[in-house]
Design an enzyme around this catalytic site. Structure first.
Site, PDB file in Angstrom:
ATOM      1  N   ALA A  56       0.661  -0.863   0.113  1.00 11.59           N
ATOM      2  CA  ALA A  56       0.538   0.018   0.136  1.00 11.59           C
ATOM      3  C   ALA A  56       0.958   1.038  -0.254  1.00 11.59           C
ATOM      4  CB  ALA A  56      -0.636   0.041   1.288  1.00 11.59           C
ATOM      5  N   PHE A  57       1.859   0.790  -0.272  1.00 15.44           N
ATOM      6  CA  PHE A  57       2.958   2.234   1.143  1.00 15.44           C
ATOM      7  C   PHE A  57       3.309   2.545  -0.595  1.00 15.44           C
ATOM      8  CE2 PHE A  57       5.315   4.949   3.610  1.00 15.44           C
ATOM      9  CZ  PHE A  57       6.890   5.169   2.722  1.00 15.44           C
ATOM     10  N   GLU A  58       3.617   1.771  -1.503  1.00 15.35           N
ATOM     11  CA  GLU A  58       3.868   2.180  -3.362  1.00 15.35           C
ATOM     12  C   GLU A  58       2.703   2.698  -4.023  1.00 15.35           C
ATOM     13  OE1 GLU A  58       4.715  -0.374  -1.371  1.00 15.35           O
ATOM     14  OE2 GLU A  58       6.529   0.517  -0.703  1.00 15.35           O
ATOM     15  N   ALA A  80      -5.142  -3.996   1.288  1.00 19.49           N
ATOM     16  CA  ALA A  80      -5.299  -4.060   2.266  1.00 19.49           C
ATOM     17  C   ALA A  80      -4.223  -4.055   3.769  1.00 19.49           C
ATOM     18  CB  ALA A  80      -5.662  -5.635   2.522  1.00 19.49           C
ATOM     19  N   VAL A  81      -4.213  -3.369   4.128  1.00 14.88           N
ATOM     20  CA  VAL A  81      -3.450  -3.176   5.319  1.00 14.88           C
ATOM     21  C   VAL A  81      -3.861  -3.931   7.054  1.00 14.88           C
ATOM     22  CG1 VAL A  81      -2.223  -1.656   6.874  1.00 14.88           C
ATOM     23  CG2 VAL A  81      -2.794  -0.904   4.205  1.00 14.88           C
ATOM     24  N   THR A  86       3.376  -3.252  16.010  1.00 16.97           N
ATOM     25  CA  THR A  86       4.167  -2.545  15.949  1.00 16.97           C
ATOM     26  C   THR A  86       3.248  -1.266  15.005  1.00 16.97           C
ATOM     27  OG1 THR A  86       5.364  -2.395  13.487  1.00 16.97           O
ATOM     28  CG2 THR A  86       6.178  -3.621  15.280  1.00 16.97           C
ATOM     29  N   HIS A  88       3.816   0.385  12.710  1.00 16.33           N
ATOM     30  CA  HIS A  88       3.995   0.598  11.323  1.00 16.33           C
ATOM     31  C   HIS A  88       2.585   0.646  10.528  1.00 16.33           C
ATOM     32  CE1 HIS A  88       5.864  -1.527   7.510  1.00 16.33           C
ATOM     33  NE2 HIS A  88       6.431  -0.205   7.175  1.00 16.33           N
ATOM     34  N   PHE A 113     -10.813   5.197  -3.072  1.00 15.88           N
ATOM     35  CA  PHE A 113      -9.762   4.804  -1.877  1.00 15.88           C
ATOM     36  C   PHE A 113      -9.756   3.984  -1.700  1.00 15.88           C
ATOM     37  CE2 PHE A 113      -6.646   5.333   1.249  1.00 15.88           C
ATOM     38  CZ  PHE A 113      -7.122   4.932   2.739  1.00 15.88           C
ATOM     39  N   ARG A 127     -15.422  -7.251   3.972  1.00 12.95           N
ATOM     40  CA  ARG A 127     -15.061  -5.873   3.220  1.00 12.95           C
ATOM     41  C   ARG A 127     -14.543  -6.021   1.760  1.00 12.95           C
ATOM     42  NH1 ARG A 127     -14.848  -5.861   8.276  1.00 12.95           N
ATOM     43  NH2 ARG A 127     -15.813  -3.824   9.595  1.00 12.95           N
TER      44      ARG A 127
HETATM   45  N1  LIG Z   1       2.102  -3.995   6.658  1.00  8.59           N
HETATM   46  C1  LIG Z   1       1.531  -4.205   5.105  1.00  8.59           C
HETATM   47  C2  LIG Z   1       1.554  -3.904   4.333  1.00  8.59           C
HETATM   48  N2  LIG Z   1       3.645  -3.204   3.957  1.00  8.59           N
HETATM   49  C3  LIG Z   1       3.996  -2.987   3.435  1.00  8.59           C
HETATM   50  C4  LIG Z   1       4.819  -1.520   3.195  1.00  8.59           C
HETATM   51  O1  LIG Z   1       3.385  -1.486   2.291  1.00  8.59           O
HETATM   52  C5  LIG Z   1       5.866  -1.356   1.953  1.00  8.59           C
HETATM   53  O2  LIG Z   1       5.531  -1.882   0.871  1.00  8.59           O
HETATM   54  C6  LIG Z   1       7.354  -1.355   2.468  1.00  8.59           C
HETATM   55  O3  LIG Z   1       7.315  -0.960   3.930  1.00  8.59           O
HETATM   56  C7  LIG Z   1       7.830  -0.794   1.278  1.00  8.59           C
HETATM   57  O4  LIG Z   1       8.146   0.318   1.632  1.00  8.59           O
HETATM   58  N3  LIG Z   1       1.683  -3.511   3.058  1.00  8.59           N
HETATM   59  C8  LIG Z   1       0.350  -3.477   2.587  1.00  8.59           C
HETATM   60  O5  LIG Z   1      -0.083  -3.707   0.961  1.00  8.59           O
HETATM   61  N4  LIG Z   1      -0.739  -3.900   3.625  1.00  8.59           N
HETATM   62  C9  LIG Z   1       0.274  -4.240   4.980  1.00  8.59           C
HETATM   63  O6  LIG Z   1      -0.584  -5.095   6.055  1.00  8.59           O
HETATM   64  C1  LIG Z   2       1.332  -2.911   8.495  1.00  4.57           C
HETATM   65  C2  LIG Z   2       1.854  -4.313   8.584  1.00  4.57           C
HETATM   66  O1  LIG Z   2       3.129  -3.207   8.213  1.00  4.57           O
HETATM   67  C3  LIG Z   2       1.747  -4.644   9.398  1.00  4.57           C
HETATM   68  O2  LIG Z   2       1.550  -6.123   8.674  1.00  4.57           O
HETATM   69  C4  LIG Z   2       3.828  -5.124  10.115  1.00  4.57           C
HETATM   70  O3  LIG Z   2       3.579  -6.117  11.167  1.00  4.57           O
HETATM   71  P1  LIG Z   2       4.695  -5.601  12.218  1.00  4.57           P
HETATM   72  O4  LIG Z   2       3.833  -4.124  12.378  1.00  4.57           O
HETATM   73  O5  LIG Z   2       4.049  -7.097  13.076  1.00  4.57           O
HETATM   74  O6  LIG Z   2       5.900  -5.394  11.826  1.00  4.57           O
END
Ligand SMILES: Nc1c(NC[C@H](O)[C@H](O)[C@H](O)CO)[nH]c(=O)[nH]c1=O
Ligand SMILES: CC(=O)[C@@H](O)COP(=O)(O)O
Length: 156
Positions: A56-58, A80-81, A86, A88, A113, A127
């Site tokens: 999702a970050f990209e 899907a995040v 943590t 993150h 979105f 969802r």
């Molecule tokens: N934890 C999830 C991520 N993490 C990866 C980030 O989106 C990104 O690709 C990485 O930090 C490198 O830049 N991404 C999701 O889409 N969903 C998650 O649950």
């Molecule tokens: C949303 C995320 O980046 C998550 O999946 C990372 O998991 P963690 O916080 O346990 O490293």
């Protein structure tokens, strides 16, 4: 499922979908919902361009490039995040939401979105075609409305 009842936006419209690979158990279902809804509204599969990104970050970067490319009339962002252990989760969600919003607000085409931000995988699956509907399908319906509105406003 709600049917698109807006104005006819033209079968030749090209729609772009930017979808994250991360949690693709969920994102593939979001994508299927979006494509099915677009097809039902008359947007042919060959007029839907799909771009996969790592996570999702990209999404925002590819959404921005696609928006500026003039290849598409509108964009759906799907991801899907799911919360981990943590902080993150918070940063990924914030970056995705803020980045997508910026492109939709300041770019030439509407961006929907469709990034799920959930505490559990179950919530995400619910969802993505489960008992809480399909966010991808919802975004597709919304995009058709936004494209129609933009065409009305820009009609000279
Ligand atoms: N934890 C999830 C991520 N993490 C990866 C980030 O989106 C990104 O690709 C990485 O930090 C490198 O830049 N991404 C999701 O889409 N969903 C998650 O649950
Ligand atoms: C949303 C995320 O980046 C998550 O999946 C990372 O998991 P963690 O916080 O346990 O490293």
């Amino acid at each position: 499922m709600n049917e698109y009842t807006g104005d006819y936006i033209g079968r030749k419209q090209k729609v772009g979908i930017v979808v994250a690979k991360f949690n693709d158990l969920v994102t593939k279902r979001l994508l299927a919902g979006a494509c099915q809804t677009l097809n039902q509204a008359g947007i042919a599969t060959e007029n839907i361009e799909i771009f996969w990104v790592p996570g999702a970050f990209e999404i925002p970067r590819v959404v921005k490039l696609l928006s500026e490319s003039q290849r598409v009339t509108g964009i759906i962002a799907l991801g899907a995040v799911v919360r981990g252990e943590t902080a993150h989760f918070d940063y990924v969600c914030s970056a995705a939401a803020n980045g997508i919003a910026e492109v939709s607000l300041n770019g030439p085409v509407p961006v929907m979105f469709g990034v799920l931000t959930t505490d559990t995988m179950e919530q995400a699956l619910n969802r993505a075609g489960g008992k809480a509907g399909n966010k991808g399908s919802e975004c597709a319906l919304g995009l058709l409305e936004m494209i129609s509105l933009q065409q009305k406003i820009n009609f000279k």
